[in-house]
Every structure is written in C-alpha cells, then in structure tokens.
Design a protein around this motif. Structure first.
Motif, PDB file in Angstrom:
ATOM      1  N   LEU A 138      45.983  38.548  45.125  1.00 32.52           N
ATOM      2  CA  LEU A 138      47.305  38.472  44.493  1.00 32.52           C
ATOM      3  C   LEU A 138      47.418  39.565  43.442  1.00 32.52           C
ATOM      4  CD1 LEU A 138      47.877  34.625  43.893  1.00 32.52           C
ATOM      5  CD2 LEU A 138      48.400  35.994  45.913  1.00 32.52           C
ATOM      6  N   SER A 139      48.639  39.989  43.182  1.00 35.11           N
ATOM      7  CA  SER A 139      48.836  41.006  42.142  1.00 35.11           C
ATOM      8  C   SER A 139      48.807  40.313  40.773  1.00 35.11           C
ATOM      9  CB  SER A 139      50.192  41.680  42.343  1.00 35.11           C
ATOM     10  OG  SER A 139      51.212  40.726  42.086  1.00 35.11           O
ATOM     11  N   PRO A 140      48.601  41.085  39.692  1.00 31.24           N
ATOM     12  CA  PRO A 140      48.629  40.466  38.354  1.00 31.24           C
ATOM     13  C   PRO A 140      49.942  39.726  38.104  1.00 31.24           C
ATOM     14  CG  PRO A 140      47.782  42.696  38.239  1.00 31.24           C
ATOM     15  CD  PRO A 140      48.232  42.493  39.655  1.00 31.24           C
ATOM     16  N   GLU A 141      51.042  40.294  38.572  1.00 30.14           N
ATOM     17  CA  GLU A 141      52.336  39.633  38.375  1.00 30.14           C
ATOM     18  C   GLU A 141      52.367  38.270  39.090  1.00 30.14           C
ATOM     19  OE1 GLU A 141      55.667  41.740  39.929  1.00 30.14           O
ATOM     20  OE2 GLU A 141      57.049  40.235  39.125  1.00 30.14           O
ATOM     21  N   GLN A 142      51.805  38.249  40.302  1.00 32.73           N
ATOM     22  CA  GLN A 142      51.775  36.980  41.045  1.00 32.73           C
ATOM     23  C   GLN A 142      50.879  35.960  40.336  1.00 32.73           C
ATOM     24  OE1 GLN A 142      50.667  38.647  44.846  1.00 32.73           O
ATOM     25  NE2 GLN A 142      52.770  38.644  45.574  1.00 32.73           N
ATOM     26  N   TRP A 143      49.743  36.425  39.833  1.00 32.39           N
ATOM     27  CA  TRP A 143      48.870  35.510  39.076  1.00 32.39           C
ATOM     28  C   TRP A 143      49.609  34.934  37.884  1.00 32.39           C
ATOM     29  CZ3 TRP A 143      44.609  32.999  40.195  1.00 32.39           C
ATOM     30  CH2 TRP A 143      43.760  33.494  41.198  1.00 32.39           C
ATOM     31  N   SER A 144      50.458  35.743  37.279  1.00 33.44           N
ATOM     32  CA  SER A 144      51.121  35.247  36.071  1.00 33.44           C
ATOM     33  C   SER A 144      52.217  34.239  36.415  1.00 33.44           C
ATOM     34  CB  SER A 144      51.657  36.400  35.231  1.00 33.44           C
ATOM     35  OG  SER A 144      52.702  37.007  35.916  1.00 33.44           O
ATOM     36  N   GLU A 145      52.680  34.231  37.647  1.00 37.32           N
ATOM     37  CA  GLU A 145      53.733  33.268  38.016  1.00 37.32           C
ATOM     38  C   GLU A 145      53.189  32.034  38.732  1.00 37.32           C
ATOM     39  OE1 GLU A 145      56.794  35.296  40.081  1.00 37.32           O
ATOM     40  OE2 GLU A 145      57.276  36.518  38.340  1.00 37.32           O
ATOM     41  N   LYS A 149      39.143  36.028  35.462  1.00 38.45           N
ATOM     42  CA  LYS A 149      38.321  36.934  36.269  1.00 38.45           C
ATOM     43  C   LYS A 149      39.152  37.632  37.336  1.00 38.45           C
ATOM     44  CE  LYS A 149      33.748  34.960  35.927  1.00 38.45           C
ATOM     45  NZ  LYS A 149      33.090  33.767  36.396  1.00 38.45           N
ATOM     46  N   ASN A 150      40.065  36.884  37.957  1.00 33.97           N
ATOM     47  CA  ASN A 150      40.871  37.455  39.046  1.00 33.97           C
ATOM     48  C   ASN A 150      42.012  38.328  38.526  1.00 33.97           C
ATOM     49  OD1 ASN A 150      40.211  36.411  41.937  1.00 33.97           O
ATOM     50  ND2 ASN A 150      39.884  34.644  40.608  1.00 33.97           N
ATOM     51  N   ALA A 151      42.526  37.983  37.345  1.00 33.96           N
ATOM     52  CA  ALA A 151      43.640  38.757  36.774  1.00 33.96           C
ATOM     53  C   ALA A 151      43.138  39.338  35.446  1.00 33.96           C
ATOM     54  CB  ALA A 151      44.856  37.862  36.590  1.00 33.96           C
ATOM     55  N   ASP A 152      43.534  38.739  34.325  1.00 34.20           N
ATOM     56  CA  ASP A 152      42.936  39.141  33.042  1.00 34.20           C
ATOM     57  C   ASP A 152      43.124  38.030  32.016  1.00 34.20           C
ATOM     58  OD1 ASP A 152      45.421  39.419  31.667  1.00 34.20           O
ATOM     59  OD2 ASP A 152      45.672  41.418  32.496  1.00 34.20           O
TER      60      ASP A 152
END
Ligand code: PEP
Length: 260
Positions: A159-166, A201-204
């Motif tokens: 997933l992209s960082p943006e997707q992780w954040s949503e 770990k997967n995003a930040d």
C-alpha cells in the motif's frame, strides 16, 4: 500521541430486511441526535440489499455514515452474486469491512484476496476496515503476535503511505466474536500496540500515530468504555450490540465520553 477521531462501526451481518432496516435507521438517527459528536464517526454496515433503504433515511444527514460488509475483488462482469466497489460507491458507501473472520472462515478468503479487495476499495475511494485476529488455538499456543503480524503484513501488502494513512484496521480475536467473551482491555491494548508498530514499519511513525485501530469481539455497553479508553484503541467494530438502538447508542456515547 496524535488526536484520533474515534469510530464506532456496526456490522449487522445477515440481519434485518430492507423494511426493518428503514425503521431501525430512522430510530437510530433520532436517538443519536444528541451524540452527533464531532469526535466520533458512527458507521453502519447493513446487508447489501438494505443499503438503498438506509440511504433514503440518511440522505442529507452526516450523523451516520454507510459502509458495506464485503465487496468483490473484481471490477465487474461475469461474477454471479458479487457486488463491486463501484456499485457500493454509487450507494454512498464510504467504508467497507474486508477480511472479516466469518468471510475468511466460511468463504475461504485469504490475505491475498483481502489485499486485492483493499486496493480496489481504495481505487474507488472507499475506505477499507480490514479485520485481523487470532483463533483460540493460536492464542493458547502463544502465537497471537505472529498470527496478527502475518495477517497485517500480507492483507495490507504494497500500500502507498497515503493508503496506510486512510486505512482502518479492526483487531477482532476470533474467540471473542459473538461468543460473549471479550478480550480484556489489557489483552486488546497489547495487540493494538503491536498493530500500530506494524503500521510504523510498513509506512512511518507519523502515519502510525494517526492510524485508527478498532477493537471488535463482543463489545457491549458495559465493556466499551474501558476498551476504548486504552491508548491504542480508537473505537469499536460492533456485531450483536449494533442490532439494537439502545445498545449501539450506548457504545457511541461511551466513545464520546472518552473525550470529556
Ligand atoms: C463482528 O462481527 O465484527 C463482531 C465483533 O461481532 P460481535 O460484536 O457480535 O462479537
């Protein structure tokens, strides 16, 4: 710790006809009036066939948001009985539950399939609520952390960082779903903390700090407050108790109180 808006989401499972749903949602909307608190996002996930009836009642109101309980991994076409992300979007669904343990158990859904569905949901601007959780055997064998780690990493791969954040993740220990057995607040917090670490770990770190992680498994009015007051528990995914107006409203109320 970042401010995280709590979520209380009701998973109706295979309960209520469209006619019953319409009356129920009207009553729920009425009862929730006083709790239309900005600190809590209240979501209902009715069966697919109830969505239009619910929307008819909810149109123009922002108190209750609609979600679905599942969705196809296909965009459309010859898939008899399936419902696409585009169809859900057209019915104003803003969330979709993916990888619920009942779908994994009865429909053979794998992490890989949940991952495909997650990406299709995002492509259609629907936020996934991805469920993870260990079996009783795994818990008793001391494998809770490894089971949940593998579900998070595989269901949410690439997933992209943006997707992780949503993304919303729901931790639902399978032994606590519909059984009346709830994880203690300490047991739940331990796994939620693990999941937040996996998001980091997967995003930040900053995405992990803002991510919302729900607890599910026999959440009721009398245990919801303690669960939702844990540092890493940002709301609840509620099955049985979401089918009665009084109990669901009490859980929303408990989520509001956490900010007082
Ligand atoms: C669920 O199905 O997501 C769930 C948590 O059910 P219950 O609250 O009935 O245990």
């Amino acid at each position: 710790m970042s401010y995280r808006r709590k979520i209380v989401a009701g998973n109706w499972k295979m309960n209520k006809t469209a006619t019953e749903a319409k009356d129920f949602v009207a009553d729920l909307l009425n009862a929730l009036g006083q709790y239309s608190d900005n600190d809590v996002e209240t979501i209902i996930c009715p069966p697919f066939v109830c969505l239009p009836a619910c929307f008819e009642v909810l149109e123009g109101s922002s108190t209750i948001i609609m979600g679905a309980q599942d969705m196809s991994a296909q965009k459309g076409g010859a898939y008899t009985g399936e419902i696409s992300a585009e169809m859900l979007k057209d019915l104003y669904c803003r969330y979709v539950i993916l990888g619920h343990s009942e779908r994994r158990q009865y429909n053979g859904e794998t992490d890989a399939l949940v991952n495909e569905k997650t990406k299709i949901a995002f492509a259609n601007k629907i936020r996934p609520i991805v469920c993870v959780g260990e079996t009783l055997e795994q818990r008793e064998a001391g494998k809770t952390k490894s089971a949940v780690t593998s579900q998070v990493n595989n269901s949410l791969a690439d997933l992209s960082p943006e997707q992780w954040s949503e993304m919303v993740i729901a931790y639902e220990p399978i032994w606590a779903i519909g059984t009346g057995k709830t994880a203690t607040a300490t047991q739940a917090q331990e796994v939620h903390e693990l999941i937040r670490g996996l998001i980091a770990k997967n995003a930040d770190d900053s995405i992990a700090d803002k991510a919302r992680i729900l607890y599910g498994g026999s959440v009721k009015p009398d245990n919801s407050k303690e669960l939702m007051s844990q540092d890493d528990i940002d709301g609840a995914l509620v099955g049985g108790a979401s089918l009665q107006v009084d109990s669901f409203v009490s859980i929303v109320e408990a989520a509001c109180e956490d900010f007082e």
